[in-house]
Motif scaffolding. Structure first.
Motif, mmCIF file in Angstrom:
data_model
loop_
_atom_site.group_PDB
_atom_site.id
_atom_site.type_symbol
_atom_site.label_atom_id
_atom_site.label_comp_id
_atom_site.label_asym_id
_atom_site.label_seq_id
_atom_site.Cartn_x
_atom_site.Cartn_y
_atom_site.Cartn_z
ATOM 1 N N GLN A 58 1.200 -0.898 0.365
ATOM 2 C CA GLN A 58 -0.286 -0.544 -0.258
ATOM 3 C C GLN A 58 1.050 1.013 -0.134
ATOM 4 O O GLN A 58 0.095 2.701 -0.106
ATOM 5 N N GLN A 59 2.218 1.109 0.077
ATOM 6 C CA GLN A 59 2.928 2.045 0.200
ATOM 7 C C GLN A 59 3.636 2.541 -1.549
ATOM 8 O O GLN A 59 3.602 1.972 -2.156
ATOM 9 N N PRO A 60 3.256 3.877 -2.381
ATOM 10 C CA PRO A 60 3.473 3.477 -3.413
ATOM 11 C C PRO A 60 4.468 3.839 -3.969
ATOM 12 O O PRO A 60 5.891 3.610 -2.721
ATOM 13 N N ARG A 61 5.084 2.793 -5.140
ATOM 14 C CA ARG A 61 6.117 2.051 -6.173
ATOM 15 C C ARG A 61 6.290 3.350 -7.742
ATOM 16 O O ARG A 61 5.352 3.080 -8.007
ATOM 17 N N PRO A 62 7.115 3.822 -7.675
ATOM 18 C CA PRO A 62 7.557 3.968 -9.199
ATOM 19 C C PRO A 62 8.050 3.414 -10.215
ATOM 20 O O PRO A 62 7.701 2.209 -9.693
ATOM 21 N N LEU A 63 6.808 3.869 -11.120
ATOM 22 C CA LEU A 63 7.016 2.588 -12.395
ATOM 23 C C LEU A 63 7.780 2.694 -13.576
ATOM 24 O O LEU A 63 7.995 4.084 -12.825
ATOM 25 N N GLN A 64 8.432 2.192 -13.483
ATOM 26 C CA GLN A 64 10.046 2.529 -15.337
ATOM 27 C C GLN A 64 9.318 1.781 -16.590
ATOM 28 O O GLN A 64 8.428 1.314 -16.663
ATOM 29 N N ASP A 65 9.415 2.754 -17.468
ATOM 30 C CA ASP A 65 8.859 2.115 -18.549
ATOM 31 C C ASP A 65 9.446 0.583 -18.952
ATOM 32 O O ASP A 65 10.224 0.496 -18.155
ATOM 33 N N GLY A 66 8.461 0.053 -19.807
ATOM 34 C CA GLY A 66 8.062 -0.759 -20.459
ATOM 35 C C GLY A 66 8.128 -2.004 -18.991
ATOM 36 O O GLY A 66 7.667 -3.460 -18.992
ATOM 37 N N GLU A 67 7.711 -1.919 -17.362
ATOM 38 C CA GLU A 67 7.118 -2.363 -16.284
ATOM 39 C C GLU A 67 6.040 -3.195 -16.931
ATOM 40 O O GLU A 67 4.963 -2.725 -17.007
ATOM 41 N N ARG A 68 5.964 -4.430 -16.015
ATOM 42 C CA ARG A 68 5.144 -5.430 -16.575
ATOM 43 C C ARG A 68 3.480 -4.834 -14.942
ATOM 44 O O ARG A 68 5.032 -5.023 -13.848
ATOM 45 N N ILE A 69 2.106 -5.012 -14.889
ATOM 46 C CA ILE A 69 1.559 -4.740 -13.573
ATOM 47 C C ILE A 69 0.705 -6.109 -14.108
ATOM 48 O O ILE A 69 -0.286 -5.617 -15.370
#
Length: 90
Positions: free
Chosen positions: A79-90
């Motif tokens: 529940q802590q926000p996490r930065p996203l990087q280009d190309g990552e799969r959610i």
């Protein structure tokens, strides 16, 4: 600084495979409930599952207390926000 007008979330799998959704500043809510910005009609998805939002110089993802969790690159997101990087799969 990331150009938010060209940031996209690309769908992999399912009936919308290959489609892209533009992300803009603000919050993009995901889940099974019809009130979400992205509705995922899957039994493992909670009604209010996760959200993607823009902060500072990029997009972040946060789980909203879903029962089955949200994963980015195979790693569970809390529940802590996490930065996203280009190309990552959610």
């Amino acid at each position: 600084m990331m150009n938010t007008s060209r940031s996209k979330l690309r769908i992999r799998g399912g009936p919308y495979d290959g489609c892209g959704l533009s992300l803009v500043g603000g919050v993009t809510a995901m889940g099974r409930e019809a009130t979400n910005d992205i509705v995922l009609e899957q039994p493992l998805v909670s009604r209010k599952h996760a959200m993607i939002f823009y902060r500072g110089t990029g997009f972040w993802v946060q789980d909203l207390g879903s029962q089955n969790g949200t994963y980015v690159g195979g790693q569970r997101v809390g529940q802590q926000p996490r930065p996203l990087q280009d190309g990552e799969r959610i």
